[in-house]
Design a protein around this motif. Structure first.
Motif: not given
Lengths: 614, 108
Positions: A595-597, A600
């Protein structure tokens, strides 16, 4: 309220109350339900005779309305009208119903469905009483439809038999289809006359304010309804197929209630038919065809009950023929006489069937006259009355009918002359055929050697079954005296019904055709004439081709449309939603770093794009 | 001192932090990545504060706030990691998939 009104209310209420009580108590106690069923019909019988005797002959008709709708115009009224016609029908219906109830005690002794059976017989009687006494067309329709429903249930009494189920459904569908005629006739009459009261409508028509054939539409619609109810061509096939029902029910349906209601309705609405010769012509042609066709079927079939069923169809056609020739009294007397001797014949046939263990085929009978002496004697009288042997009741009424048709052909102006002559010819021919099929059935059942072990071991039925036969044999023999009492059907019905020349000719016809049958029997035995196998009446095949199969095909198309179009849309919507969900769910794998990827990369991309554009 | 030196340092630290958060499987190392990112931000705050000669030293003040918040955050996060270790027996971030959306039949 006058006393007679109270009694009349009892006549209407008792059968329905009996039906309710029988079904409520029914399965708790066998003896009590039998007592209620027979006792209730006895009370109904007594009350009905009290009312009926008071209104025979010259008596003032009992007309009374005791409830009426005010919100609907024309008003729908709950009222009765008892004239001599209603009176004799009341006597016939309640008498036959009572005897059938008594007879059923023996016939259905060990039947687990006796309570519902007895309740339906009471309900059936109540419906017929409603029909014959109703003064309002809607009230009449209620009784009329109730009879259709009751006959459906009673024909399907043995619902484990496929024959019985099919016969019941057929009876229901055919009579209901024809009943639409009555419904629409009621609409037309109500709109035209501003009243649903039969007596008012008939008085208006009798006033002579209408041109010839002005009322052809309601008359024809009613004619169609009675053709369905009384099993005339082209609706004739349901009655013989109703034979898998219990035999007492056949007696009830054929003699006193269901099919008789058709003739009764035409007799009741006679002014309407007199004003509409086109409907009369329709009735005359239908009657001429039906009586002959049905007699031919009766001549060929080997099933005892079917012989009687076809004979009913043929005899009802006689009544319609008489009505369409203008012989009203003859038709009504023939209806009464037929009710008596056909009830006798069916109950006697039931006793024969009971004796040989349930089979209705004449191929397993034979030589029963020594085994069943009472049944033999009474059934002989019944067949003789049906064939019109001097001096039984059928002789007088049939001669009156044929003479009426002759008068209609010579002097009448109701139907075209060629129709009247066709009717007369058909009647005379059918009279000969009637003798032939009656003799054949009588000889095959009671004479010769027993053709099966069952017939050889036949047992005499219980007394409770034999007594109704004897009681019915009395009016079958003495009923002819009614012809000698002119005016019993009303002050303006005093026509001479006995004609020496017709009677002599008819007796000659009976003797000759009887002699021919006996001669054939002596020469050839049970196979008196070459049997023509008639698998299905052609009308049934026609119905099958024109109605049943197209409806089935249409049903297939509709089913395919439902499955392949409507269902396909619904299921397609579900499947596509599911597929999109599957696709989107790939992203939600629970890996937080994934998710963070996305966050970002997305933020970076937005920043880059913003920088590039800005 | 030119501005781009501390900015380069901050960018490198931030990139290392992002890398650590995105790639490391051990939860503690992920937290260290977070710390690196926060401190890269702090360097930016201090560098711009010095560059812009802010009279109230807002940049340095914010840096102090960030340090406090980072301390609180790391305390909370380590407590969570400890609980995860107690319940799961490991702290591999890749294997913690309870948040995944599944078919109801898979969930059983």
């Amino acid at each position: 309220m006058k006393v007679v009104s109270v009694v009349m209310l009892g006549v209407l209420a008792v059968p329905f109350a009996t039906a309710l009580a029988t079904i409520l108590v029914g399965h708790r106690s066998d003896g009590v339900s039998k007592a209620i069923a027979v006792g209730g019909s006895a009370v109904g019988l007594i009350l009905a005779w009290l009312v009926a005797i008071a209104h025979l002959g010259d008596a003032e008709p009992l007309a009374q309305v005791f409830a009426s709708t005010h919100s609907v115009r024309p008003p729908i009224e709950l009222g009765w009208y008892v004239d001599p016609l209603s009176a004799v029908m009341l006597m016939l219906a309640t008498t036959v119903a009572f005897l059938v109830q008594v007879y059923s005690l023996g016939y259905l002794e060990h039947d687990p469905r006796y309570p519902s059976y007895a309740a339906l017989v009471s309900l059936f009687t109540g419906a017929m009483v409603t029909v014959v006494t109703a003064d309002d067309l809607w009230m009449l329709l209620v009784g009329w439809e109730l009879m259709g429903a009751c006959s459906y249930f009673l024909i399907a009494h043995h619902w484990e038999l496929a024959d019985a189920r099919a016969g019941a459904v057929k009876a229901f569908l055919i009579t209901r289809t024809a009943d639409l005629g009555l419904l629409f006739a009621i609409f037309v009459l109500g709109q035209r006359f501003g009243s649903y009261r039969i007596s008012t409508v008939m008085a208006d028509i009798g006033g002579g304010a209408f041109a010839r054939d002005d009322l052809w539409l309601p008359a024809t619609l009613i004619a169609i309804a009675v053709m369905g109810k009384s099993a005339q061509v082209p609706f004739h096939t349901w009655l013989p197929d109703a034979m898998p029902g219990p035999t007492p029910i056949s007696a009830l349906i054929h003699a006193a209630t269901m099919v008789a209601a058709g003739v009764f309705l035409v007799a009741r609405m006679y002014p309407l038919f007199l004003s509409a010769p086109s409907a009369m012509t329709l009735l005359a042609v239908v009657a001429a065809v039906t009586m002959f066709l049905a007699a031919l079927y009766a001549l060929m079939t080997t099933d005892l009950k079917r012989v009687l069923a076809w004979s009913t169809v043929s005899q009802l056609a006689y009544m319609f023929g008489a009505l369409s020739a203008g012989a009203w009294s003859a038709a009504v007397l023939q209806l009464l006489a037929h009710g008596v001797f056909k009830a006798l014949l069916f109950l006697a046939a039931g006793s024969v069937v009971h004796a040989v263990g349930g089979s209705t085929s004449m191929a397993v009978m034979g030589g029963l006259r020594r085994r069943l002496p009472d049944t033999f004697a009474t059934m002989t009288l019944g067949f003789a009355a049906l064939a019109g042997v001097v001096p039984l009741v059928g002789f007088f009424t049939k001669d009156a009918v044929i003479h009426g048709a002759y008068d209609g052909a010579v002097h009448g102006r109701l139907v075209w002359p060629w129709v009247a002559w066709l009717l007369l010819g058909s009647m005379v021919l059918t009279a000969a055929l009637t003798v032939a099929y009656s003799m054949r059935a009588w000889l095959m059942v009671f004479f010769g050697e027993p053709r099966s072990p069952l017939a050889a071991a036949a047992h005499n039925p219980p007394a409770v079954m034999r007594v109704p036969l004897i009681l019915l044999a009395v009016p079958s023999v003495l009923g002819g005296l009614v012809v000698a009492v002119p005016g019993i059907l009303g002050p303006d019905r005093r026509e001479e019904l006995f004609h020496v020349s017709t009677s002599v000719l008819m007796t000659l016809l009976v003797v000759v055709s009887g002699a021919v049958v006996v001669w054939l029997w002596l020469r050839r035995g049970p196979d008196m004439w070459r049997r023509v196998v008639l698998p299905h009446p052609p009308v049934d095949v026609l119905y099958d081709r024109v109605l049943v199969r197209p409806v089935r095909r249409l049903a297939t198309v509709v089913r395919a449309g439902d499955r392949d179009v409507i269902d396909a849309y619904a299921e397609g919507a579900a499947a596509s939603t599911r597929g999109a969900g599957w696709l989107l769910r790939r992203a939600q794998n629970g890996g937080v770093q994934g998710y963070l990827m996305v966050v970002v990369v997305g933020a970076t991309a937005i920043a880059v794009i913003a920088g590039a554009l800005g | 001192m030119p501005l781009w030196w501390p900015l380069l340092l901050a960018s490198l630290l931030f990139a290392i932090g992002v890398y650590g958060v995105l790639v490391r499987r051990n939860a503690v190392l992920v937290l260290m990545g977070v710390e690196l990112m926060l401190n890269a931000v702090n360097i930016n705050f201090v560098a711009f504060d010095a560059q812009l000669r802010d009279r109230f030293h807002g940049g340095q003040t914010f840096a102090l706030f960030v340090i406090v918040i980072a301390a609180a955050e790391i305390g909370l996060a380590l407590a969570i990691v400890l609980l995860v270790f107690r319940t799961h027996g490991h702290i591999e971030v890749d294997d913690l998939r309870e948040l995944a959306d599944r078919d109801p039949e898979d969930a059983r």
